[in-house]
Enzyme design. Structure first.
Site, short mmCIF file in Angstrom:
data_model
loop_
_atom_site.label_atom_id
_atom_site.label_comp_id
_atom_site.label_asym_id
_atom_site.label_seq_id
_atom_site.Cartn_x
_atom_site.Cartn_y
_atom_site.Cartn_z
N ASP A 22 53.17 -18.49 -8.69
CA ASP A 22 53.80 -18.61 -9.95
C ASP A 22 55.23 -18.49 -9.95
O ASP A 22 56.02 -19.10 -10.37
CB ASP A 22 53.03 -17.33 -10.63
CG ASP A 22 53.42 -17.54 -12.12
OD1 ASP A 22 54.20 -18.47 -12.79
OD2 ASP A 22 53.28 -16.28 -13.00
N LYS A 76 51.48 -12.14 2.31
CA LYS A 76 52.23 -10.94 2.37
C LYS A 76 51.00 -10.02 3.58
O LYS A 76 50.69 -9.04 3.00
CB LYS A 76 52.51 -10.23 1.11
CG LYS A 76 53.28 -8.97 1.39
CD LYS A 76 54.91 -9.24 1.62
CE LYS A 76 55.48 -8.10 1.93
NZ LYS A 76 56.85 -8.23 2.37
N TYR A 99 46.21 -11.56 -11.29
CA TYR A 99 46.22 -11.94 -12.92
C TYR A 99 44.75 -11.87 -13.50
O TYR A 99 44.74 -11.56 -14.79
CB TYR A 99 46.77 -13.27 -12.90
CG TYR A 99 48.15 -13.29 -12.72
CD1 TYR A 99 49.00 -12.40 -12.53
CD2 TYR A 99 48.80 -14.81 -12.80
CE1 TYR A 99 50.50 -12.47 -12.04
CE2 TYR A 99 50.16 -15.03 -12.42
CZ TYR A 99 51.01 -13.91 -12.33
OH TYR A 99 52.27 -13.98 -11.70
N ASP A 101 58.24 -13.16 1.14
CA ASP A 101 59.88 -12.78 0.96
C ASP A 101 60.39 -13.75 1.78
O ASP A 101 61.58 -14.21 1.50
CB ASP A 101 60.19 -11.28 1.54
CG ASP A 101 59.22 -10.85 2.50
OD1 ASP A 101 58.41 -11.77 3.02
OD2 ASP A 101 59.64 -9.86 2.96
N ASP A 126 58.41 -21.94 -9.62
CA ASP A 126 59.46 -21.92 -10.35
C ASP A 126 60.84 -21.73 -9.75
O ASP A 126 61.74 -22.49 -10.04
CB ASP A 126 59.39 -20.40 -11.46
CG ASP A 126 58.69 -20.75 -12.69
OD1 ASP A 126 58.10 -21.77 -12.82
OD2 ASP A 126 58.93 -20.04 -13.60
#
Ligand code: NAD
Length: 351
Positions: free
Chosen positions: A244, A188, A143, A220, A248
């Site tokens: 992020d 990852k 980001y 994942d 959620d």
């Protein structure tokens, strides 16, 4: 009496409603804990754009920097939605606060109460016993990396330094020491170089915390395990974009956005506390919003910034008791309005 200063940024939409109820509840537990809070209310977000043409003025940022904590409702709404990059937007205020206060770690606890297990999209036997905390890195990664567009090609870059990973990992291990002593680091590392550095550094920080169990899983797999076995997590620590998304996903386990608190921390004890939900323009002004996420955010503020952990415990217990006794706002399928929920909490806190 110990004196502390809190800047309050009620913001837009339902922000002012939920903040007002939270402050009522905090005042009771703070007084009993011999804590005198001076609340300084300021504009931030859309309301600040209307008044000053910018979502966060330098004066308000300076007040926040000087405070012991910043308490925020929510910002934004259709009035300020724009795709014109030259126009100010409410969320610029949030980004300005994060960078101006050096907030690099975002903490989101997820602990569904038994009384609400049937409100979750997951079956009760899956969520039973879930009590986890997502620690998300907030100021690095994709980001904030270099980005660009050349014709039909676009790119975003994910970068991390050892120092950025070390400091957020420390926050996660310290939080785990106050909880069930387990950290799960999500990355990852089978594909991304930044993730390989992430794994190396978190492992190094782990050696400084021998009492805390550490495991690493791929993002994942983490996404699957969060819905399959959420109760097995204690503290999850991860980089900005993975955090992020996973925070959620984890939030959905509770079944209501009206119940989720958050804290953003930097170095030192100051922090920013706010509910996870937004300004809910669809119900703003109707008196229907659930103030519980904001009350629980205030509890985090009492615990992490204002050194009043017993007062924090009391607020959390009052919310749990109200829910266990059937207090339900509309987001939870009930009828109680914002003030009625606030009244119930005040009553349970003994006033
Ligand atoms: P939202 O969280 O505001 O609302 C989503 C849904 O949940 C709505 O139906 C709303 O009525 C409901 N809801 C949210 N909080 C509730 C509460 N406390 N009690 C009862 N119901 C509640 O998300 P959105 O609709 O995507 O965004 C609305 C505005 O808020 C946008 O302008 C967005 O940019 C902004 N926003 C701000 C923040 C923030 O201030 N940190 C976070 C997210 C969204």
């Amino acid at each position: 009496m110990r004196e502390v200063n809190v800047v309050v940024l009620p913001g837009d939409g339902i922000g002012p409603e939920v903040v007002a109820e939270a402050i009522r509840a905090v005042e009771i537990v703070a007084a009993d804990a011999e804590l005198a809070i001076t609340w300084r209310e300021e504009l931030m977000g859309g309301c600040s754009i209307d008044a000053h043409g910018t979502a966060l003025t330098d004066d308000v940022l300076a007040a926040c920097q000087a405070a012991d904590a910043v308490f925020l409702g929510a910002v934004g709404g259709p009035k300020w939605d724009t795709t014109d990059p030259a126009k100010p937007r409410p969320e610029q205020g949030l980004l300005g606060l994060r960078s101006g206060l050096g907030l690099f770690a975002n903490l989101r606890p997820v602990k569904p109460l038994e009384a609400l297990w049937d409100a979750s999209p997951l079956r009760r036997e899956r969520i039973a016993g879930t009590d986890l905390l997502v620690v998300r890195e907030l100021t690095g990664g994709i980001y904030f990396g270099a980005r660009g567009r050349e014709g039909d090609r676009a790119f975003d870059t994910c970068e991390y330094t050892r120092g950025e990973i070390e400091r957020v990992a420390e926050v996660a291990f310290e939080a785990a020491a106050r909880r069930r002593a387990k950290v799960t680091s999500v990355d990852k590392a089978n594909v991304l170089e930044s993730s390989r550095l992430w794994r190396e550094v978190v492992t190094d920080i782990g050696t400084r915390h021998p009492g805390i169990a550490l495991d690493h899983i791929l993002v994942d797999n983490a996404a699957m395990q969060l819905v399959n076995r959420p109760s097995e997590f204690d503290v999850i620590v991860t980089e900005n974009m993975f955090g992020d998304i996973l925070s959620d996903e984890a939030a959905m386990i509770t079944g209501s956005i009206g119940l989720l608190p958050s804290a953003s921390l930097g170095t030192g004890t100051a922090g920013l506390y706010e509910p996870v939900h937004g300004s809910a323009p669809d119900i703003a002004g109707k008196g229907w919003s659930n103030p519980m996420a904001t009350v629980l955010s205030a509890a985090m503020m009492l615990r992490y910034s204002l050194e009043a952990p017993e007062a924090a415990d009391r607020l959390e217990a009052a919310v749990a008791q109200a829910l266990n006794e059937g207090a339900r706002s509309r987001d939870l399928g009930g009828e109680l309005g914002t003030t009625a929920i606030g009244d119930r909490l005040v009553e349970l806190l003994g006033r």
